[in-house]
Design a protein around this motif. Structure first.
Motif, mmCIF file in Angstrom:
data_model
loop_
_atom_site.group_PDB
_atom_site.id
_atom_site.type_symbol
_atom_site.label_atom_id
_atom_site.label_comp_id
_atom_site.label_asym_id
_atom_site.label_seq_id
_atom_site.Cartn_x
_atom_site.Cartn_y
_atom_site.Cartn_z
ATOM 1 N N MET A 1 0.828 -1.174 0.106
ATOM 2 C CA MET A 1 0.391 -0.331 -0.188
ATOM 3 C C MET A 1 0.859 1.030 0.218
ATOM 4 S SD MET A 1 -2.944 1.264 -0.390
ATOM 5 C CE MET A 1 -3.346 -0.146 -0.822
ATOM 6 N N LEU A 2 2.424 1.186 0.899
ATOM 7 C CA LEU A 2 2.925 2.026 0.043
ATOM 8 C C LEU A 2 3.001 3.052 -0.738
ATOM 9 C CD1 LEU A 2 5.272 1.907 3.212
ATOM 10 C CD2 LEU A 2 3.549 3.040 3.480
ATOM 11 N N HIS A 3 3.611 1.954 -1.673
ATOM 12 C CA HIS A 3 3.417 1.335 -3.395
ATOM 13 C C HIS A 3 2.424 2.472 -3.587
ATOM 14 C CE1 HIS A 3 5.540 -0.340 -7.082
ATOM 15 N NE2 HIS A 3 5.087 0.843 -7.327
ATOM 16 N N HIS A 7 3.208 6.066 -5.187
ATOM 17 C CA HIS A 7 2.037 6.823 -6.480
ATOM 18 C C HIS A 7 1.315 7.669 -6.572
ATOM 19 C CE1 HIS A 7 4.385 4.498 -9.277
ATOM 20 N NE2 HIS A 7 4.783 2.956 -8.713
ATOM 21 N N MET A 8 0.262 8.098 -5.594
ATOM 22 C CA MET A 8 -0.831 9.032 -5.550
ATOM 23 C C MET A 8 -0.108 9.863 -5.496
ATOM 24 S SD MET A 8 -3.709 6.529 -3.645
ATOM 25 C CE MET A 8 -4.706 7.872 -2.876
ATOM 26 N N ALA A 9 1.511 10.764 -4.505
ATOM 27 C CA ALA A 9 1.728 12.098 -4.249
ATOM 28 C C ALA A 9 2.061 12.184 -5.472
ATOM 29 C CB ALA A 9 2.650 11.217 -3.114
ATOM 30 N N GLU A 10 2.531 11.327 -6.570
ATOM 31 C CA GLU A 10 2.756 11.977 -7.493
ATOM 32 C C GLU A 10 2.615 12.651 -8.358
ATOM 33 O OE1 GLU A 10 6.527 12.191 -7.896
ATOM 34 O OE2 GLU A 10 6.955 11.297 -5.685
ATOM 35 N N VAL A 11 1.194 12.477 -8.452
ATOM 36 C CA VAL A 11 -0.116 12.950 -9.510
ATOM 37 C C VAL A 11 -0.937 14.428 -8.417
ATOM 38 C CG1 VAL A 11 -0.124 10.970 -10.917
ATOM 39 C CG2 VAL A 11 -1.705 11.357 -9.334
ATOM 40 N N GLU A 12 -1.873 15.146 -9.547
ATOM 41 C CA GLU A 12 -2.589 15.875 -9.586
ATOM 42 C C GLU A 12 -3.618 15.762 -8.767
ATOM 43 O OE1 GLU A 12 -1.333 19.646 -8.823
ATOM 44 O OE2 GLU A 12 0.704 18.801 -8.491
ATOM 45 N N LEU A 65 4.973 5.713 8.770
ATOM 46 C CA LEU A 65 4.653 4.514 8.658
ATOM 47 C C LEU A 65 3.728 3.300 9.492
ATOM 48 C CD1 LEU A 65 7.839 3.342 6.688
ATOM 49 C CD2 LEU A 65 5.877 4.196 6.245
ATOM 50 N N HIS A 66 3.902 3.600 10.705
ATOM 51 C CA HIS A 66 2.930 3.164 11.941
ATOM 52 C C HIS A 66 1.906 3.587 11.024
ATOM 53 C CE1 HIS A 66 0.982 2.707 16.172
ATOM 54 N NE2 HIS A 66 1.834 1.441 15.755
ATOM 55 N N ASP A 67 1.724 4.385 11.053
ATOM 56 C CA ASP A 67 -0.540 5.485 10.876
ATOM 57 C C ASP A 67 -0.770 4.251 9.557
ATOM 58 O OD1 ASP A 67 0.117 7.111 13.049
ATOM 59 O OD2 ASP A 67 0.701 9.043 11.160
ATOM 60 N N ILE A 68 0.160 4.216 8.588
ATOM 61 C CA ILE A 68 -0.422 3.587 7.515
ATOM 62 C C ILE A 68 -1.045 1.883 7.950
ATOM 63 C CG2 ILE A 68 -0.709 2.320 5.309
ATOM 64 C CD1 ILE A 68 -0.212 5.586 5.762
ATOM 65 N N TYR A 69 0.144 1.229 8.821
ATOM 66 C CA TYR A 69 -0.184 -0.045 9.625
ATOM 67 C C TYR A 69 -1.730 0.274 10.191
ATOM 68 C CZ TYR A 69 0.633 -3.503 12.650
ATOM 69 O OH TYR A 69 0.458 -5.244 13.641
#
Length: 140
Positions: A1-3, A7-12, A65-69
């Motif tokens: 999910m980090l991946h 990727h989402m962070a790279e697009v507008e 990363l803990h928040d995502i976990y």
């Protein structure tokens, strides 16, 4: 999910689950289900209809990363475990006790590290690697 999140962070704009599934080589339903959990935690948002999709709605510097976990439901960290939880064999009891201790210590170290790393840290590492790669291909 980090991946996916990076990727989402790279697009507008919003990114469709179909696009994200293509990147991850998985089914869009898997992406939607997982992102729905992150939406409940306020990390992503979704827009329905034409031009819709998923987008980040969090500060990359504030999300660890803990928040995502945690947002993913705190999945099991180690696939290894004891063969039986309440063995009758004294050898297996001794092994289990030490293995449980080792797993607990390892998990504590991992959780501490996950609390120290943000999505912004991962994004910076990605961009640093991208710059290094681009400079390696530039003629001097």
């Amino acid at each position: 999910m980090l991946h996916v999140l990076l990727h989402m962070a790279e697009v507008e704009g919003p990114v469709t689950s179909e696009t994200l599934a293509g990147i991850m080589q998985t089914n869009p339903v898997v992406i939607r289900r997982t992102l729905a959990g992150l939406r409940e935690q306020g990390l992503v948002t979704s827009v329905k209809g034409h031009g819709g999709g998923w987008r980040l709605c969090c500060d990359l510097d504030a999300v660890t990363l803990h928040d995502i976990y945690v947002a993913l439901g705190e999945p099991v960290v180690f696939a290894m475990g004891n063969r039986t939880e309440s063995p009758g064999c004294l050898v297996e009891k001794a092994v289990n006790a030490h293995m449980n201790d080792a797993f607990q210590q390892a998990e504590a170290v991992l959780m501490a590290r996950l609390r120290d790393v943000t999505l912004a840290d991962l994004s910076r590492d990605f961009h640093r690697g991208l710059q290094q790669r681009d400079h390696a291909h530039c003629p001097s």
